[in-house]
Design a protein around this motif. Sequence first.
Motif, PDB file in Angstrom:
ATOM      1  N   GLY A   1       0.844  -1.180   0.000  1.00 32.66           N
ATOM      2  CA  GLY A   1       0.000   0.000   0.000  1.00 32.66           C
ATOM      3  C   GLY A   1       0.887   1.239   0.000  1.00 32.66           C
ATOM      4  N   THR A   2       0.284   2.409  -0.014  1.00 25.63           N
ATOM      5  CA  THR A   2       1.059   3.659   0.032  1.00 25.63           C
ATOM      6  C   THR A   2       0.391   4.639   0.981  1.00 25.63           C
ATOM      7  OG1 THR A   2      -0.144   4.576  -1.863  1.00 25.63           O
ATOM      8  CG2 THR A   2       1.922   3.416  -2.330  1.00 25.63           C
ATOM      9  N   LYS A   3       1.206   5.540   1.520  1.00 27.67           N
ATOM     10  CA  LYS A   3       0.655   6.655   2.291  1.00 27.67           C
ATOM     11  C   LYS A   3       1.432   7.908   1.928  1.00 27.67           C
ATOM     12  CE  LYS A   3       3.418   6.068   6.524  1.00 27.67           C
ATOM     13  NZ  LYS A   3       3.353   5.899   7.999  1.00 27.67           N
TER      14      LYS A   3
ATOM     15  N   ARG B   1      -3.987   7.589   2.227  1.00 29.99           N
ATOM     16  CA  ARG B   1      -3.469   6.241   2.397  1.00 29.99           C
ATOM     17  C   ARG B   1      -4.256   5.260   1.523  1.00 29.99           C
ATOM     18  NH1 ARG B   1      -1.642   2.765   7.101  1.00 29.99           N
ATOM     19  NH2 ARG B   1      -0.854   4.713   7.957  1.00 29.99           N
ATOM     20  N   ASP B   2      -3.526   4.374   0.862  1.00 26.12           N
ATOM     21  CA  ASP B   2      -4.104   3.206   0.189  1.00 26.12           C
ATOM     22  C   ASP B   2      -3.567   1.987   0.914  1.00 26.12           C
ATOM     23  OD1 ASP B   2      -5.469   4.634  -1.827  1.00 26.12           O
ATOM     24  OD2 ASP B   2      -3.596   4.883  -2.943  1.00 26.12           O
ATOM     25  N   GLU B   3      -4.439   1.264   1.582  1.00 26.69           N
ATOM     26  CA  GLU B   3      -3.998   0.159   2.422  1.00 26.69           C
ATOM     27  C   GLU B   3      -3.371  -0.969   1.607  1.00 26.69           C
ATOM     28  OE1 GLU B   3      -3.757   0.127   5.517  1.00 26.69           O
ATOM     29  OE2 GLU B   3      -4.966   1.856   6.114  1.00 26.69           O
TER      30      GLU B   3
END
Length: 647
Positions: free
Chosen positions: A220-222, A238-240
């Motif tokens: 994921g990204t934040k 955020r993308d989990e």
Amino acid sequence: MRRPPKDTEESVKLITRRSLVLGTGMTAFAGVLGLRMRHLQVDQADQFRLLAEENRINIRLLPPARGEIFDRNGLLIAGNEQNYRVVMVRDEVDDPDKVLEDLSNLIPLSPDDIARVKQELAKRSRLVPVTIADRLTWEDLSQVAVNAPALPGITPEFGLSRAYPRLDDYAHVIGYVGPVSDYDLSKIDDKDPLLQIPKFQIGKTGAEAKLERDLRGKAGTKRVEVNAYGRVMRELGRDESTKGSDVQLTVDTRLQNFVQARLAGESAAVVVIDVNNGDLLSIGSAPAFDPNLFVRGISVADYNGLTQNKYRPLANKAVQGAYPPGSTYKMVTALAALEMGVVGPEETVWCGGHTEVAGRRFHCWKRGGHGHMNLRESIKYSCDLYYYELAQRVGVEKMSEMARKLGLGERHDIPMSAVSKGLIPTKAWKRANRGEDWVIGDSLNAAIGQGFVLATPLQLAVMTARIATGRSVKPRLINAIAGEEFPSSAGEPLGISTSALNQARGGMIAVSNERRGTAYSTRIAEDAFRMAGKTGTSQVRNITKAERARGVFRNADLPWERRDHALFVGYAPFDKPKYAVSVVVEHGGGGSTAAAPIARDVILAAQYGGVPPLAAYPESQHGRISTALEELNLRDPADTPPKGTRA
């Protein structure tokens, strides 16, 4: 010339309409532009102010939780545990040396640790977080969090790390994970950005390595806002991450633990297979090791202890070890001869202790010989001369063809490291690999599982399952991935006549259940659980003519590494087979004394679903068996968290 008033009036009207249209269009455009400017300057002011200062926005990867591994009953055998760690992002700090020095006053950091971190910072992207320390205590992590404003670029994190709650029981089946190394990156054709994260764990051996892509999950990204000192001010989005797929294996934890406990003190391997669907219920290799040591960073002393152990604990003997199968191979030779019609079940061969073939003397293991032997008796007493005779009638090509039909010489498709193909030799193989022609002596040696023939315990278990069922049983280790069950099958008919199979089975039944059978002392007393089997002893040294003249040395009188390997294969119940087992004890001496007792205990444990009762053993052995079973270091499967919980 003056224009008529009517023409002038029409021109004015036309100009007025055009002006109105143009004015309306310009007004609309200005309105849209104004709304867009308001959206950019008011609604998204904060966002664009930060973007204007590019160094204040960071995109960080969120590592996923690794998929967990369960046994056939849903017991956790590889899970994840909470891990407190501290990371540094090089792009957020001006003076990493000073920050590391300040940090070392808060948490334990050795000069070697600091040197490693500097090396990682130098070779990784400035935006990739580098782990400075992990497996910290809550107190250490709290110290870092409290002093965070004075530590630019430093972030305390809560992560997950691999844990193996069954310790050494599954070391060779599951394997272990470890940080991605430069060597791994050079060998893996994988562009997953997760692999660039220092100390990110991937499968190194066993099922962990073979099922890496399923277990790994997706990053994921934040997006975070940082101030001029590199401190994280807030999270913008955020993308989990997506957890890796859970995997369920076919192994049974209770049986696996029993097998490993039973092999204690030996250099040995055991494989147990369900003959009706190919499920591998246990794959044991001893000695084993605690895979948690590798996850946490094994010490030099521990690693040297493993690599310098002559019993080779790091090797998975069950699938990597290729051994001469010895007399367990005699069923292959017998079935080839029966199918060719070159021998009948009641035809006898004279065994006088030795025979002369092509000017060379070939000996039976029984110096005085067995006398007249038919096929059933040749298996029961394990007469070598009977098979020397069959070898001359059958030839190596037909023996090898039958061996491959029974699953030998095949690299079975299971997710484990370095699965060996073994070796089933042919004339062409010897010519290509040894530069020599095949000779009759090679056939005689092959007929009793010596010479060039090599097989793994896994292959021997498959061979036994196929003899027991007459079907092409294929080993299966994966039961399901992400809830999707893998198909199992009883296999297609082998194409071997029932008559021939029954002759081989009859000999195996006699081995374990008739007086003077080579495994009669390890018979099963309970009628419903009786076993059919075959002992084997494979030489690892040549016995000279002089040694035979003065008397062959007993295995007990030889150094450990010069003793024979002990083998046993069997299935039970013999009248309605459910399980097949193979046992190899390296340098164990005789198959009847070293391997058969282990096989009996294991196949009883498979049938009873736990420690066998004394009633399953001959009454005369109850005292010794009771003591031996009580001394086993067994673990309660209830100590393992059930499916759906964390280790």
